[in-house]
Scaffold this motif. Structure first.
Motif, PDB file in Angstrom:
ATOM      1  N   LYS A 135      -4.949  33.391  41.954  1.00 53.55           N
ATOM      2  CA  LYS A 135      -5.620  33.493  43.254  1.00 53.55           C
ATOM      3  C   LYS A 135      -4.677  34.068  44.308  1.00 53.55           C
ATOM      4  O   LYS A 135      -5.099  34.837  45.179  1.00 53.55           O
ATOM      5  CB  LYS A 135      -6.138  32.116  43.687  1.00 53.55           C
ATOM      6  N   ALA A 136      -3.398  33.702  44.217  1.00 53.51           N
ATOM      7  CA  ALA A 136      -2.430  34.227  45.177  1.00 53.51           C
ATOM      8  C   ALA A 136      -2.277  35.736  44.986  1.00 53.51           C
ATOM      9  O   ALA A 136      -2.237  36.495  45.961  1.00 53.51           O
ATOM     10  CB  ALA A 136      -1.094  33.512  45.016  1.00 53.51           C
ATOM     11  N   LEU A 137      -2.226  36.172  43.727  1.00 54.88           N
ATOM     12  CA  LEU A 137      -2.122  37.613  43.463  1.00 54.88           C
ATOM     13  C   LEU A 137      -3.342  38.365  43.982  1.00 54.88           C
ATOM     14  O   LEU A 137      -3.222  39.433  44.574  1.00 54.88           O
ATOM     15  CB  LEU A 137      -1.984  37.874  41.959  1.00 54.88           C
ATOM     16  N   GLU A 138      -4.518  37.790  43.758  1.00 58.30           N
ATOM     17  CA  GLU A 138      -5.753  38.426  44.248  1.00 58.30           C
ATOM     18  C   GLU A 138      -5.688  38.570  45.767  1.00 58.30           C
ATOM     19  O   GLU A 138      -6.062  39.603  46.319  1.00 58.30           O
ATOM     20  CB  GLU A 138      -6.991  37.577  43.888  1.00 58.30           C
ATOM     21  N   ALA A 139      -5.232  37.500  46.437  1.00 61.30           N
ATOM     22  CA  ALA A 139      -5.154  37.531  47.890  1.00 61.30           C
ATOM     23  C   ALA A 139      -4.181  38.621  48.338  1.00 61.30           C
ATOM     24  O   ALA A 139      -4.471  39.407  49.246  1.00 61.30           O
ATOM     25  CB  ALA A 139      -4.731  36.171  48.436  1.00 61.30           C
ATOM     26  N   ILE A 140      -3.025  38.697  47.672  1.00 61.71           N
ATOM     27  CA  ILE A 140      -2.023  39.693  48.062  1.00 61.71           C
ATOM     28  C   ILE A 140      -2.546  41.106  47.826  1.00 61.71           C
ATOM     29  O   ILE A 140      -2.359  42.012  48.638  1.00 61.71           O
ATOM     30  CB  ILE A 140      -0.696  39.454  47.298  1.00 61.71           C
ATOM     31  N   LYS A 141      -3.255  41.270  46.718  1.00 57.43           N
ATOM     32  CA  LYS A 141      -3.820  42.589  46.410  1.00 57.43           C
ATOM     33  C   LYS A 141      -4.754  43.049  47.541  1.00 57.43           C
ATOM     34  O   LYS A 141      -4.720  44.217  47.942  1.00 57.43           O
ATOM     35  CB  LYS A 141      -4.590  42.489  45.087  1.00 57.43           C
ATOM     36  N   THR A 142      -5.562  42.115  48.046  1.00 53.41           N
ATOM     37  CA  THR A 142      -6.469  42.475  49.148  1.00 53.41           C
ATOM     38  C   THR A 142      -5.688  42.685  50.440  1.00 53.41           C
ATOM     39  O   THR A 142      -5.939  43.638  51.183  1.00 53.41           O
ATOM     40  CB  THR A 142      -7.535  41.375  49.342  1.00 53.41           C
ATOM     41  N   LEU A 143      -4.742  41.803  50.709  1.00 55.22           N
ATOM     42  CA  LEU A 143      -3.941  41.933  51.934  1.00 55.22           C
ATOM     43  C   LEU A 143      -3.244  43.289  52.003  1.00 55.22           C
ATOM     44  O   LEU A 143      -3.146  43.902  53.067  1.00 55.22           O
ATOM     45  CB  LEU A 143      -2.891  40.812  51.999  1.00 55.22           C
ATOM     46  N   LEU A 144      -2.763  43.766  50.832  1.00 58.10           N
ATOM     47  CA  LEU A 144      -2.039  45.031  50.792  1.00 58.10           C
ATOM     48  C   LEU A 144      -2.899  46.219  51.223  1.00 58.10           C
ATOM     49  O   LEU A 144      -2.379  47.287  51.528  1.00 58.10           O
ATOM     50  CB  LEU A 144      -1.492  45.292  49.379  1.00 58.10           C
ATOM     51  N   GLN A 145      -4.198  46.017  51.228  1.00 63.39           N
ATOM     52  CA  GLN A 145      -5.086  47.119  51.628  1.00 63.39           C
ATOM     53  C   GLN A 145      -5.397  47.123  53.125  1.00 63.39           C
ATOM     54  O   GLN A 145      -6.074  48.014  53.619  1.00 63.39           O
ATOM     55  CB  GLN A 145      -6.396  47.032  50.843  1.00 63.39           C
ATOM     56  N   LEU A 146      -4.919  46.097  53.840  1.00 62.95           N
ATOM     57  CA  LEU A 146      -5.209  46.031  55.280  1.00 62.95           C
ATOM     58  C   LEU A 146      -4.273  46.957  56.055  1.00 62.95           C
ATOM     59  O   LEU A 146      -3.094  47.097  55.716  1.00 62.95           O
ATOM     60  CB  LEU A 146      -5.040  44.595  55.783  1.00 62.95           C
ATOM     61  N   LYS A 147      -4.812  47.508  57.130  1.00 60.98           N
ATOM     62  CA  LYS A 147      -4.026  48.453  57.935  1.00 60.98           C
ATOM     63  C   LYS A 147      -2.851  47.780  58.643  1.00 60.98           C
ATOM     64  O   LYS A 147      -1.768  48.325  58.728  1.00 60.98           O
ATOM     65  CB  LYS A 147      -4.939  49.098  58.990  1.00 60.98           C
ATOM     66  N   GLU A 193      -0.862  38.799  33.945  1.00 62.46           N
ATOM     67  CA  GLU A 193       0.201  39.818  33.941  1.00 62.46           C
ATOM     68  C   GLU A 193      -0.371  41.193  34.306  1.00 62.46           C
ATOM     69  O   GLU A 193       0.265  41.960  35.038  1.00 62.46           O
ATOM     70  CB  GLU A 193       0.901  39.848  32.572  1.00 62.46           C
ATOM     71  N   SER A 194      -1.580  41.452  33.847  1.00 68.12           N
ATOM     72  CA  SER A 194      -2.169  42.747  34.171  1.00 68.12           C
ATOM     73  C   SER A 194      -2.445  42.849  35.683  1.00 68.12           C
ATOM     74  O   SER A 194      -2.183  43.882  36.304  1.00 68.12           O
ATOM     75  CB  SER A 194      -3.423  42.935  33.310  1.00 68.12           C
ATOM     76  N   LEU A 195      -2.899  41.753  36.262  1.00 68.92           N
ATOM     77  CA  LEU A 195      -3.120  41.714  37.709  1.00 68.92           C
ATOM     78  C   LEU A 195      -1.785  41.845  38.452  1.00 68.92           C
ATOM     79  O   LEU A 195      -1.662  42.567  39.444  1.00 68.92           O
ATOM     80  CB  LEU A 195      -3.821  40.400  38.079  1.00 68.92           C
ATOM     81  N   ARG A 196      -0.775  41.152  37.921  1.00 69.75           N
ATOM     82  CA  ARG A 196       0.550  41.209  38.546  1.00 69.75           C
ATOM     83  C   ARG A 196       1.074  42.645  38.569  1.00 69.75           C
ATOM     84  O   ARG A 196       1.588  43.131  39.581  1.00 69.75           O
ATOM     85  CB  ARG A 196       1.524  40.308  37.770  1.00 69.75           C
ATOM     86  N   GLY A 197       0.893  43.353  37.452  1.00 70.28           N
ATOM     87  CA  GLY A 197       1.333  44.748  37.364  1.00 70.28           C
ATOM     88  C   GLY A 197       0.629  45.623  38.393  1.00 70.28           C
ATOM     89  O   GLY A 197       1.244  46.482  39.026  1.00 70.28           O
ATOM     90  N   GLU A 198      -0.667  45.342  38.560  1.00 69.24           N
ATOM     91  CA  GLU A 198      -1.460  46.100  39.520  1.00 69.24           C
ATOM     92  C   GLU A 198      -0.922  45.904  40.942  1.00 69.24           C
ATOM     93  O   GLU A 198      -0.768  46.862  41.707  1.00 69.24           O
ATOM     94  CB  GLU A 198      -2.888  45.555  39.481  1.00 69.24           C
ATOM     95  N   VAL A 199      -0.645  44.632  41.274  1.00 66.09           N
ATOM     96  CA  VAL A 199      -0.135  44.319  42.614  1.00 66.09           C
ATOM     97  C   VAL A 199       1.213  45.004  42.829  1.00 66.09           C
ATOM     98  O   VAL A 199       1.467  45.585  43.888  1.00 66.09           O
ATOM     99  CB  VAL A 199      -0.017  42.782  42.812  1.00 66.09           C
ATOM    100  N   GLU A 200       2.049  44.974  41.797  1.00 67.16           N
ATOM    101  CA  GLU A 200       3.365  45.590  41.907  1.00 67.16           C
ATOM    102  C   GLU A 200       3.228  47.098  42.194  1.00 67.16           C
ATOM    103  O   GLU A 200       3.910  47.648  43.051  1.00 67.16           O
ATOM    104  CB  GLU A 200       4.131  45.375  40.598  1.00 67.16           C
ATOM    105  N   LEU A 201       2.295  47.726  41.490  1.00 65.33           N
ATOM    106  CA  LEU A 201       2.068  49.157  41.655  1.00 65.33           C
ATOM    107  C   LEU A 201       1.586  49.490  43.074  1.00 65.33           C
ATOM    108  O   LEU A 201       2.121  50.390  43.735  1.00 65.33           O
ATOM    109  CB  LEU A 201       1.029  49.603  40.625  1.00 65.33           C
ATOM    110  N   ILE A 202       0.601  48.731  43.551  1.00 62.01           N
ATOM    111  CA  ILE A 202       0.066  48.976  44.901  1.00 62.01           C
ATOM    112  C   ILE A 202       1.168  48.786  45.942  1.00 62.01           C
ATOM    113  O   ILE A 202       1.300  49.558  46.886  1.00 62.01           O
ATOM    114  CB  ILE A 202      -1.121  48.032  45.205  1.00 62.01           C
TER     115      ILE A 202
END
Ligand code: NAG
Ligand code: NAG
Ligand code: NAG
Ligand code: NAG
Ligand code: NAG
Ligand code: NAG
Length: 369
Positions: A299-311, A352-361
């Motif tokens: 859930k934390a990774l999901e939140a960070i993934k969304t946060l990373l898209q904010l201006k 891990e796949s989600l983690r990789g995605e967050v790292e990439l973004i």
């Protein structure tokens, strides 16, 4: 009235598809059980309750136990044919008698709650009844229009923790995916009271209060502004960073962060809440990705993934103040360890796949600087 309740109960007891004893126990169990991890998942009691179920609950609550027991014993002696015939007769009879509507049953519960001399036990029962009855959206709307939810909201200040917990649960359920009810409940000031309740020393009360907070502000811009004004983000930050709190509460808190960020993404015209660039707040989210609980980490990774898209989010804060890079590396090692465990392997691979995605973004965001 007692005659009618008894009839109704006998009809339900002799219902051939499921034994009444089982139904009563299971519906009680569903209510007693702490069913909340994340809004929209476990907070939903499975399946809609028809008004018949509402009636059953009401009938049980308002009937004499001795009469009920007798009725149950009588039905056990009957053959299947007799039961079916009896059931048919009773169905016809009930149709002839006027069945109280959900609105009437809700009104009884509200009148009970609005009576300050009501016993604690009866108060719990009235709230349990409402918990079932507010499930259908029309009932929730009716209850809101009749002023019933205001009476429920007042229970949030009751001295009994169980009453407060049930009241929060009813308000959360009624507001869930219902903008009309959300608006009404926000209007009579339940939100600041609920935010304070999340601080309760009772984990159950805190979990239900946070469920209600989420349900009230989800997809509601007015609700989110009120949440901010009532310092709800400090409450979230406290919950996320307090290691001694119930894990369910912490999962709910970070889920709400992701939900708020998502809502922000969908409403580009709305000014971004300052919390999305508050370093302490962001750090409390990032720190969760190394807490050893896969559900919480996901859930934390999901939140960070969304946060990373904010201006308004500054990637440098995430890198330098929150230590996101290091946290992602530590998490990778943890996950590799978990993959050796057969039972956790599949889940760990997904995370891990989600983690990789967050790292990439995150790398891409830093690259754009
Ligand atoms: C329901 O609960 C009662 C007591 O709470 C118990 O005696 C009875 O056996 C239970 N019935 C079922 C079907 O579990
Ligand atoms: C609750 O009771 C008060 C009087 O004690 C009454 O004025 C009010 O209308 C009642 N509210 C509801 C919703 O029944
Ligand atoms: C309030 O509850 C008490 C105790 O159950 C009852 O005696 C009284 O009649 C109720 N008052 C109203 C207005 O319903
Ligand atoms: C609970 O009590 C506080 C303090 O008296 C009050 O400010 C608040 O509005 C009350 N909450 C509700 C939902 O009635
Ligand atoms: C919760 O409790 C903590 C510690 O007692 C306190 O600092 C904080 O202000 C409280 N938060 C709310 C929202 O009441
Ligand atoms: C963390 O939660 C515990 C248990 O509710 C509470 O006693 C403590 O004060 C909290 N710690 C902080 C720093 O708020």
């Amino acid at each position: 009235m007692n005659f009618f309740r008894c009839l109704l109960l006998v009809m339900l007891i002799s219902s051939v598809s499921h034994s009444s004893a089982e139904r009563v126990n299971s519906s009680e169990a569903e209510l007693v059980e702490d069913s909340g991890v994340v809004i929209g998942e476990q907070d939903q009691i499975d399946g809609g309750f028809s008004s018949l179920d509402g009636m059953l609950h009401w009938a049980i609550g308002h009937s004499d136990p001795a009469t009920l027991k007798e009725a149950a014993q009588d039905t056990q002696k009957m053959s299947m044919d007799e039961l079916q015939r009896r059931q048919l007769e009773l169905k016809e009879l009930v149709e002839k008698l006027k069945m109280p509507s959900d609105a009437q049953v809700m009104q009884i519960a509200i009148d009970d709650l609005n009576n300050s001399s009501l016993s604690l036990e009866d108060r719990h029962r009235a709230l349990h009844e409402l918990l079932i009855l507010v499930e259908p959206i029309d009932n929730a709307n009716d209850l809101s229009k009749s002023g019933g939810l205001r009476v429920v909201a007042r229970q949030l200040n009751h001295s009994d923790a169980q009453v407060r917990k049930l009241a929060a649960w009813v308000l959360g359920k009624a507001s869930q995916n219902n903008p009309f009810v959300q608006e009404q409940v926000l209007e009579f000031g339940a939100l600041p009271t609920l935010i304070k309740m999340v601080n309760s020393s009772s984990a159950e009360e805190a979990v239900k209060a946070l469920f209600a907070v989420s349900a009230l502000i989800r997809n509601s811009i007015a609700g989110q502004d009120m949440f901010y004004a009532a310092h709800g983000y400090i409450m979230l930050q406290d919950v996320m960073s307090n290691e001694s709190l119930d894990i369910k509460l912490r999962r709910k808190a970070v889920f709400l962060v992701g939900d708020l960020a998502e809502c922000q993404l969908q409403n580009t015209e709305k000014a971004e809440l300052p919390i999305f660039n508050d370093r302490l707040f962001l750090k409390s989210v990032v720190d969760l990705i190394v807490v050893l609980d896969l559900d919480l980490q996901e859930k934390a990774l999901e939140a960070i993934k969304t946060l990373l898209q904010l201006k308004s989010l500054e990637p440098l804060i995430l890198r330098d103040f929150c230590g996101l890079e290091g946290a992602l590396k530590r998490m990778k090692l943890q996950l590799e360890g978990l993959m050796a465990d057969e039972n956790k392997r599949d889940y760990a691979v997904d995370v891990e796949s989600l983690r990789g995605e967050v790292e990439l973004i995150f790398r891409q965001n830093l690259g754009h600087l």
